[in-house]
Scaffold this active site. Structure first.
Site, PDB file in Angstrom:
ATOM      1  N   HIS A   1      25.272  15.880 -12.344  1.00 41.21           N
ATOM      2  CA  HIS A   1      24.497  17.120 -12.464  1.00 41.21           C
ATOM      3  C   HIS A   1      23.344  17.131 -11.457  1.00 41.21           C
ATOM      4  O   HIS A   1      23.128  18.127 -10.755  1.00 41.21           O
ATOM      5  CB  HIS A   1      23.969  17.236 -13.910  1.00 41.21           C
ATOM      6  CG  HIS A   1      23.038  18.389 -14.144  1.00 41.21           C
ATOM      7  ND1 HIS A   1      23.373  19.440 -14.982  1.00 41.21           N
ATOM      8  CD2 HIS A   1      21.789  18.647 -13.689  1.00 41.21           C
ATOM      9  CE1 HIS A   1      22.360  20.304 -14.995  1.00 41.21           C
ATOM     10  NE2 HIS A   1      21.392  19.842 -14.233  1.00 41.21           N
ATOM     11  N   GLU A   2      22.625  16.004 -11.387  1.00 38.66           N
ATOM     12  CA  GLU A   2      21.456  15.941 -10.493  1.00 38.66           C
ATOM     13  C   GLU A   2      21.888  15.951  -9.029  1.00 38.66           C
ATOM     14  O   GLU A   2      21.229  16.567  -8.194  1.00 38.66           O
ATOM     15  CB  GLU A   2      20.608  14.701 -10.793  1.00 38.66           C
ATOM     16  CG  GLU A   2      20.060  14.598 -12.219  1.00 38.66           C
ATOM     17  CD  GLU A   2      19.283  15.828 -12.684  1.00 38.66           C
ATOM     18  OE1 GLU A   2      18.730  16.557 -11.840  1.00 38.66           O
ATOM     19  OE2 GLU A   2      19.248  16.067 -13.906  1.00 38.66           O
TER      20      GLU A   2
HETATM   21 ZN    ZN Z   1      19.508  20.598 -13.703  1.00 38.37          ZN
END
Ligand code: ZN
Length: 175
Positions: free
Chosen positions: A143-144
């Protein structure tokens, strides 16, 4: 002293940019940013935060998994800064999980991610780390990493009906 930084929200053009590789990991300004990112994620009950979310378009994020009201099942770890992070191998077995994002408030989306990944990054002390991440921590990393490429989790849902409010998510998660 750490500062709580303002978090940009979806619609801000900075969140859609490709972030720049960090050339100097010993820059004191970089270390100050890391300290502030950790404090900002902590204050917002985030399990991760990427530099572009606070308007610094550089390849850095924090993974800081711990249980919180937003993620009651999260495992506990030390907040870890990951500089110039890369995925060098993927397990290929995709698992669906509900994600949220401090830059997409009040929203959750069902996103497929690799269950396990082999990653490489530099620490805040300039050391190269290569390790395998699995399950929730692997999900945070993926996600990051997307943030550094201008990608937000709503871009990753398979169908628009997999995008729901936080209130509806809580009904699913705790019923
Ligand atoms: Zn985020």
């Amino acid at each position: 002293m750490s500062k709580i930084l303002q978090i940009l929200e979806i619609g801000s053009p900075i969140l859609r940019q490709n972030s720049a590789t960090i050339a100097n990991t010993t820059d004191p300004q970089l270390d100050a940013l890391i300290v502030d990112l950790i404090a900002t994620a902590d204050a917002a009950n985030g399990v991760g935060i990427a530099a572009p979310q606070v308007a610094s378009s550089v390849r850095l994020f924090i993974v800081a998994s711990r249980p919180s009201p937003r993620y009651p099942q999260a495992p506990t770890m030390e907040p870890t800064a990951m500089i110039n992070p890369q995925i060098i191998d993927r397990s290929g077995d995709l698992v669906a999980g509900w994600e949220g994002c401090l830059s997409v408030p009040g929203t959750r989306g069902l996103v497929l991610r690799d269950r396990a990944i082999e990653v490489r990054y530099l620490t805040r002390h300039g050391e190269l780390v290569q390790q395998e991440l699995t399950d929730f921590i692997a999900r945070i990393f993926q996600h990051e990493l997307d943030h550094l490429d201008g990608i937000l989790f709503p871009d990753r849902v398979s169908t628009p009906t997999d995008l729901i409010t936080e209130a509806e998510y809580l009904k699913i998660a705790f019923d």
